[in-house]
Design a protein around this motif. Structure first.
Motif, PDB file in Angstrom:
ATOM      1  N   ALA A  58       0.810  -1.221   0.000  1.00 44.49           N
ATOM      2  CA  ALA A  58       0.000   0.000   0.000  1.00 44.49           C
ATOM      3  C   ALA A  58       0.845   1.275   0.000  1.00 44.49           C
ATOM      4  O   ALA A  58       0.497   2.230  -0.696  1.00 44.49           O
ATOM      5  CB  ALA A  58      -0.958  -0.006   1.191  1.00 44.49           C
ATOM      6  N   PRO A  59       1.960   1.346   0.769  1.00 45.02           N
ATOM      7  CA  PRO A  59       2.767   2.573   0.711  1.00 45.02           C
ATOM      8  C   PRO A  59       3.272   2.895  -0.696  1.00 45.02           C
ATOM      9  O   PRO A  59       3.337   4.065  -1.080  1.00 45.02           O
ATOM     10  CB  PRO A  59       3.936   2.253   1.653  1.00 45.02           C
ATOM     11  CG  PRO A  59       3.360   1.302   2.638  1.00 45.02           C
ATOM     12  CD  PRO A  59       2.438   0.438   1.835  1.00 45.02           C
ATOM     13  N   LEU A  60       3.621   1.866  -1.472  1.00 42.83           N
ATOM     14  CA  LEU A  60       4.051   2.108  -2.851  1.00 42.83           C
ATOM     15  C   LEU A  60       2.909   2.662  -3.686  1.00 42.83           C
ATOM     16  O   LEU A  60       3.093   3.560  -4.525  1.00 42.83           O
ATOM     17  CB  LEU A  60       4.571   0.809  -3.467  1.00 42.83           C
ATOM     18  CG  LEU A  60       5.923   0.305  -2.942  1.00 42.83           C
ATOM     19  CD1 LEU A  60       6.245  -1.049  -3.564  1.00 42.83           C
ATOM     20  CD2 LEU A  60       7.027   1.306  -3.246  1.00 42.83           C
ATOM     21  N   LYS A  61       1.708   2.129  -3.467  1.00 46.53           N
ATOM     22  CA  LYS A  61       0.538   2.637  -4.202  1.00 46.53           C
ATOM     23  C   LYS A  61       0.227   4.072  -3.801  1.00 46.53           C
ATOM     24  O   LYS A  61      -0.138   4.900  -4.643  1.00 46.53           O
ATOM     25  CB  LYS A  61      -0.656   1.731  -3.936  1.00 46.53           C
ATOM     26  CG  LYS A  61      -0.489   0.321  -4.501  1.00 46.53           C
ATOM     27  CD  LYS A  61      -1.678  -0.561  -4.161  1.00 46.53           C
ATOM     28  CE  LYS A  61      -1.494  -1.968  -4.721  1.00 46.53           C
ATOM     29  NZ  LYS A  61      -2.609  -2.875  -4.362  1.00 46.53           N
ATOM     30  N   ILE A  62       0.380   4.361  -2.505  1.00 51.34           N
ATOM     31  CA  ILE A  62       0.150   5.730  -2.043  1.00 51.34           C
ATOM     32  C   ILE A  62       1.140   6.686  -2.696  1.00 51.34           C
ATOM     33  O   ILE A  62       0.776   7.782  -3.143  1.00 51.34           O
ATOM     34  CB  ILE A  62       0.271   5.800  -0.505  1.00 51.34           C
ATOM     35  CG1 ILE A  62      -0.888   5.039   0.142  1.00 51.34           C
ATOM     36  CG2 ILE A  62       0.295   7.248  -0.028  1.00 51.34           C
ATOM     37  CD1 ILE A  62      -0.767   4.914   1.644  1.00 51.34           C
ATOM     38  N   ALA A  63       2.413   6.264  -2.764  1.00 46.72           N
ATOM     39  CA  ALA A  63       3.430   7.099  -3.411  1.00 46.72           C
ATOM     40  C   ALA A  63       3.088   7.331  -4.878  1.00 46.72           C
ATOM     41  O   ALA A  63       3.266   8.438  -5.409  1.00 46.72           O
ATOM     42  CB  ALA A  63       4.796   6.439  -3.278  1.00 46.72           C
ATOM     43  N   THR A  64       2.567   6.301  -5.543  1.00 49.05           N
ATOM     44  CA  THR A  64       2.168   6.435  -6.950  1.00 49.05           C
ATOM     45  C   THR A  64       1.038   7.437  -7.109  1.00 49.05           C
ATOM     46  O   THR A  64       1.059   8.291  -8.008  1.00 49.05           O
ATOM     47  CB  THR A  64       1.733   5.070  -7.512  1.00 49.05           C
ATOM     48  OG1 THR A  64       2.817   4.145  -7.381  1.00 49.05           O
ATOM     49  CG2 THR A  64       1.350   5.188  -8.979  1.00 49.05           C
ATOM     50  N   TRP A  65       0.049   7.336  -6.230  1.00 53.83           N
ATOM     51  CA  TRP A  65      -1.082   8.264  -6.302  1.00 53.83           C
ATOM     52  C   TRP A  65      -0.656   9.690  -5.987  1.00 53.83           C
ATOM     53  O   TRP A  65      -1.137  10.643  -6.624  1.00 53.83           O
ATOM     54  CB  TRP A  65      -2.187   7.819  -5.347  1.00 53.83           C
ATOM     55  CG  TRP A  65      -3.020   6.695  -5.884  1.00 53.83           C
ATOM     56  CD1 TRP A  65      -2.971   5.384  -5.537  1.00 53.83           C
ATOM     57  CD2 TRP A  65      -4.009   6.793  -6.914  1.00 53.83           C
ATOM     58  NE1 TRP A  65      -3.862   4.653  -6.271  1.00 53.83           N
ATOM     59  CE2 TRP A  65      -4.528   5.487  -7.128  1.00 53.83           C
ATOM     60  CE3 TRP A  65      -4.515   7.845  -7.673  1.00 53.83           C
ATOM     61  CZ2 TRP A  65      -5.522   5.215  -8.060  1.00 53.83           C
ATOM     62  CZ3 TRP A  65      -5.514   7.584  -8.611  1.00 53.83           C
ATOM     63  CH2 TRP A  65      -6.010   6.288  -8.799  1.00 53.83           C
ATOM     64  N   ILE A  66       0.242   9.859  -5.031  1.00 53.03           N
ATOM     65  CA  ILE A  66       0.732  11.202  -4.708  1.00 53.03           C
ATOM     66  C   ILE A  66       1.473  11.798  -5.895  1.00 53.03           C
ATOM     67  O   ILE A  66       1.301  12.964  -6.250  1.00 53.03           O
ATOM     68  CB  ILE A  66       1.646  11.153  -3.463  1.00 53.03           C
ATOM     69  CG1 ILE A  66       0.827  10.836  -2.214  1.00 53.03           C
ATOM     70  CG2 ILE A  66       2.385  12.476  -3.293  1.00 53.03           C
ATOM     71  CD1 ILE A  66       1.659  10.682  -0.957  1.00 53.03           C
ATOM     72  N   GLY A  67       2.315  10.965  -6.522  1.00 56.82           N
ATOM     73  CA  GLY A  67       3.032  11.435  -7.705  1.00 56.82           C
ATOM     74  C   GLY A  67       2.082  11.799  -8.830  1.00 56.82           C
ATOM     75  O   GLY A  67       2.248  12.824  -9.511  1.00 56.82           O
ATOM     76  N   GLY A  68       1.062  10.952  -9.046  1.00 52.62           N
ATOM     77  CA  GLY A  68       0.074  11.247 -10.101  1.00 52.62           C
ATOM     78  C   GLY A  68      -0.705  12.514  -9.817  1.00 52.62           C
ATOM     79  O   GLY A  68      -0.958  13.328 -10.723  1.00 52.62           O
ATOM     80  N   LEU A  69      -1.101  12.698  -8.558  1.00 51.66           N
ATOM     81  CA  LEU A  69      -1.840  13.912  -8.184  1.00 51.66           C
ATOM     82  C   LEU A  69      -0.985  15.153  -8.382  1.00 51.66           C
ATOM     83  O   LEU A  69      -1.467  16.185  -8.892  1.00 51.66           O
ATOM     84  CB  LEU A  69      -2.298  13.804  -6.728  1.00 51.66           C
ATOM     85  CG  LEU A  69      -3.059  15.009  -6.163  1.00 51.66           C
ATOM     86  CD1 LEU A  69      -4.352  15.236  -6.944  1.00 51.66           C
ATOM     87  CD2 LEU A  69      -3.360  14.806  -4.683  1.00 51.66           C
ATOM     88  N   SER A  70       0.300  15.076  -8.006  1.00 53.57           N
ATOM     89  CA  SER A  70       1.197  16.220  -8.202  1.00 53.57           C
ATOM     90  C   SER A  70       1.330  16.560  -9.682  1.00 53.57           C
ATOM     91  O   SER A  70       1.357  17.740 -10.062  1.00 53.57           O
ATOM     92  CB  SER A  70       2.578  15.898  -7.608  1.00 53.57           C
ATOM     93  OG  SER A  70       2.486  15.645  -6.230  1.00 53.57           O
ATOM     94  N   PHE A  71       1.403  15.518 -10.527  1.00 52.72           N
ATOM     95  CA  PHE A  71       1.520  15.741 -11.971  1.00 52.72           C
ATOM     96  C   PHE A  71       0.276  16.437 -12.520  1.00 52.72           C
ATOM     97  O   PHE A  71       0.363  17.398 -13.296  1.00 52.72           O
ATOM     98  CB  PHE A  71       1.725  14.401 -12.676  1.00 52.72           C
ATOM     99  CG  PHE A  71       1.730  14.490 -14.176  1.00 52.72           C
ATOM    100  CD1 PHE A  71       2.829  15.009 -14.854  1.00 52.72           C
ATOM    101  CD2 PHE A  71       0.632  14.079 -14.922  1.00 52.72           C
ATOM    102  CE1 PHE A  71       2.829  15.107 -16.238  1.00 52.72           C
ATOM    103  CE2 PHE A  71       0.620  14.175 -16.295  1.00 52.72           C
ATOM    104  CZ  PHE A  71       1.724  14.692 -16.957  1.00 52.72           C
ATOM    105  N   VAL A  72      -0.896  15.973 -12.096  1.00 48.26           N
ATOM    106  CA  VAL A  72      -2.149  16.580 -12.569  1.00 48.26           C
ATOM    107  C   VAL A  72      -2.239  18.037 -12.125  1.00 48.26           C
ATOM    108  O   VAL A  72      -2.618  18.925 -12.910  1.00 48.26           O
ATOM    109  CB  VAL A  72      -3.358  15.776 -12.057  1.00 48.26           C
ATOM    110  CG1 VAL A  72      -4.661  16.516 -12.360  1.00 48.26           C
ATOM    111  CG2 VAL A  72      -3.378  14.393 -12.677  1.00 48.26           C
ATOM    112  N   LEU A  73      -1.895  18.309 -10.868  1.00 52.76           N
ATOM    113  CA  LEU A  73      -1.932  19.685 -10.379  1.00 52.76           C
ATOM    114  C   LEU A  73      -0.946  20.570 -11.146  1.00 52.76           C
ATOM    115  O   LEU A  73      -1.238  21.746 -11.420  1.00 52.76           O
ATOM    116  CB  LEU A  73      -1.613  19.711  -8.880  1.00 52.76           C
ATOM    117  CG  LEU A  73      -2.670  19.093  -7.962  1.00 52.76           C
ATOM    118  CD1 LEU A  73      -2.179  19.113  -6.512  1.00 52.76           C
ATOM    119  CD2 LEU A  73      -3.992  19.841  -8.073  1.00 52.76           C
TER     120      LEU A  73
END
Length: 313
Positions: free
Chosen positions: A232-247
């Motif tokens: 799950a921490p790896l998935k969270i890191a992926t989602w955080i990275g994706g959210l930062s990219f979208v923003l």
């Protein structure tokens, strides 16, 4: 007569060992008053103690050579390694894992044995109803950890479960077949499966001495458990990275549109620096999560032993 191996990790527990032995011996004596069916095998694991734990174990073993045995590590390898060593050395038909400080009440053993023998369970674990003797912060963090790891783990880990449990030989052999160096026993016991039930009991104060677990050690242990049994921490890191990219995309569109409609740019160095620091922090956070998993892979690839036994008897 069936043998029940009792695995007892010890780290600076010179004051508790004899109290533990007397309490458990009393339980077995009461069980065997009607029929002589159960023979205890005490397996004390000295995890690099710096006090007189080893001397006490030697004295106890000399007095009860047939049923008391000890393993002494070359240094402190940690409780998980002590549990692994005990499981490797246990020869009993049933195997119990217990703490020497008597916070795990031996009086539950007869009920645990009865559940395995009469209701076909492979494992009987224990759950603390309350955490008396612990600070509120420690108790709160512990309960929250179990909620988190149960939610994100691929297997169900019972909240507030103790290491204290009784297992069949088949389950112990399955646990021993898992070769990993980084171990989280509660997760391993859950991962191997088998038919398991739990007994609840009121938490008991230590028979003697003080706890050797600091909040920081418990925090590190929690991180170990999460990394060992969840991605799950790896998935969270992926989602955080994706959210930062979208923003960042939305921010770029805003800047372009504003330049075309309003014209010119407004000085905003403080906000720009803040955004850069924020994004840099997010990147380092995600790299840190990834680094934790890589470090576990690195340690596993070394194939070092989980423990080194200096002396045993």
């Amino acid at each position: 007569m069936r043998t029940i191996s009792l695995i007892v990790p010890c780290y600076n527990e010179e004051e508790s060992i004899m109290l533990f032995y007397d309490a458990v011996a009393k339980v077995f004596s009461e069980m065997n008053q009607t029929s002589d069916r159960y023979q205890p095998e005490y397996l004390f694991v000295n995890d690099g103690s710096s006090d007189k734990t080893l001397q006490v174990l030697k004295t106890l073993q000399a007095e009860h050579k047939d049923i008391v045995h000890y393993l002494s590590f070359s240094r402190n390898f940690g409780k998980e390694s002590a549990l692994a060593a005990g499981l490797d050395a246990a020869t009993g038909d049933l195997v119990a894992v217990m703490d020497v400080d008597l916070q795990d009440p031996p009086e539950l053993l007869p009920q645990m044995i009865n559940l395995i023998e009469t209701e076909d369970y492979d494992c009987v674990g224990t759950i603390q109803k309350q955490r008396r003797g612990q600070g509120r912060v420690r108790a709160f963090l512990s309960s929250q950890f179990y909620k988190v790891i149960d939610a994100i783990s691929q297997v169900h880990i019972e909240p507030n479960a103790r290491d204290y449990r009784l297992m069949t030989r088949e389950m112990v052999d399955s646990v021993r077949s898992l070769p990993e160096y980084n171990r989280f026993s509660k997760g391993i016991f859950a991962w191997v499966g088998y038919k398991t039930t739990y007994l609840e009991y009121e938490s008991q104060p230590r028979a003697a001495g003080e706890t050797h677990w600091s909040i920081m050690q418990l925090f590190n242990y929690a991180i170990e458990g999460i990394i060992d049994f969840s991605d799950a921490p790896l998935k969270i890191a992926t989602w955080i990275g994706g959210l930062s990219f979208v923003l960042a995309i939305f921010g770029l569109i805003f800047v372009v549109v504003r330049a075309l409609t309003v014209g010119g740019s407004v000085a905003g160095w403080p906000s720009m620096v803040t955004i850069m620091l924020l994004l840099g922090g997010i990147q380092l956070f995600c790299l840190g999560i990834l680094g934790q998993y890589i470090s576990k892979i690195y340690l596993e690839s070394k194939h070092r032993p989980k423990y080194i036994i200096k002396e045993q008897k």
